[in-house]
Write an enzyme that holds these catalytic residues in place. Structure first.
Site: not given
Length: 336
Positions: A53, A55
């Protein structure tokens, strides 16, 4: 100008739009990490379903910048990168601020929860563009707040625009129209878009379920409508035509493992949830009520032709995002 939360979240949004639709069935999400001293450490985005992802990518890139340690690059899965960062980052992210266009996920799926990684790395604040309405993945902000990490929701329209395709294909279906033209509206004089634009379109074709095209375009252009520029799969094809007769040597009919339908309506899209329409302005105008977004490529060329983007009927759009790709301008538009 003093940068504020909206400034930083826009940088993350711009990065995510580069991968719009390519993350299917996941949403396009971008992130930015700001140091305690206000330095931008990294900007990154989610790029493909099953891969890290945004992040995770943000923290990985920031780790490399702060440590000059490239050994993290040998790890590809989210679980591996999570583990590496938790064991090796020490306090380098202490009191940093994470900007993310979508609330961090809070569940174990194909990847570990980003909320857990954020907690482990010592971030002090998370600024979120829009909350996650997916009950399965939501709850990241609450998880972080309970562990002493301040969370701020911006609920920005631009962040909501970014995940609109994801929400539509999850709820029912997402239908978008791809259109390419020159600066003066020419659409029919050979190849219009740059190679980079065409590769992007092929990458999207690799993700869609169904491609819709007009019968006249098929007869004149004799297209293949595959994803060969990215070695991807070939979507099913719906040809909109009142006439059923087609030369079956046209390349699109010879592509293996695809279904080709010839219909005079869009009824067939009811069985699909990620649909792309390609064509000219007449087809766009006739199907405008069916589309959720328009993906418009504008080439920096001037050409003469009778078939241009013009009509006596006015159609207005709201600009969701604009950027450059290769030599072209790229616009994501929503019909008003």
């Amino acid at each position: 100008m003093i940068p504020d939360h909206n400034f930083y979240i826009k940088l993350a949004i711009d990065e995510a739009w580069k991968h719009q639709l390519l993350t299917y069935p996941n949403p396009a999400v971008g992130g930015l990490l700001l140091s305690e001293k206000g330095e931008i450490l990294s900007i990154s985005a989610h790029q493909k379903s099953g891969e890290p992802h945004s992040e995770v990518n943000v923290f990985r890139d920031a780790y490399i910048k702060l440590t000059n340690d490239n050994s993290i690059l040998k790890y590809e899965t989210s679980a591996e990168i999570h583990e590496f960062l938790s064991q090796n980052s020490g306090n380098i992210f202490k009191n940093s601020t994470l900007y993310t266009t979508l609330e961090p996920c809070n569940h174990f799926g194909k990847t570990p929860p980003c909320s857990l990684l954020i907690k482990n790395l010592g971030v002090s604040k998370v600024v979120i563009g829009v909350s996650d309405k997916n009950k399965k993945a939501s709850g990241g902000a609450d998880f972080l707040e309970k562990r002493g990490i301040k969370t701020i929701f911006l609920e920005s329209e631009k962040s909501a625009d970014l995940i609109a395709p994801f929400e539509l294909w999850n709820r029912k279906r997402f239908v978008f129209f791809k259109y390419a033209q020159t600066m003066n509206g020419e659409i029919s004089n050979g190849i219009i878009s740059s190679e980079e634009s065409r590769k992007f379109v092929h990458a999207i074709r690799d993700k869609i379920d169904l491609l819709v095209i007009g019968g006249n375009t098929v007869r004149v252009d004799r297209p293949t409508l595959d994803s060969r520029m990215v070695n991807g799969k070939s979507p099913d094809v719906l040809i909109l035509s009142n006439r059923k007769d087609f030369d079956k040597t046209i390349p699109l009919f010879t592509v293996p493992n695809r279904k080709v339908f010839v219909e005079n309506s869009l009824e067939k899209i009811e069985k699909y949830n990620f649909v792309m329409i390609e064509g000219g302005y007449k087809l766009l105008q006739s199907l405008i009520s069916e589309i959720d977004m328009l993906l418009l490529f504008i080439s920096p060329k001037l050409q003469n032709s009778s078939e241009t983007f013009s009509s006596s009927k006015e159609q207005n759009f709201r600009v969701l995002h604009r950027s450059n790709i290769g030599e072209d301008s790229l616009l994501w538009l929503k019909p008003n």
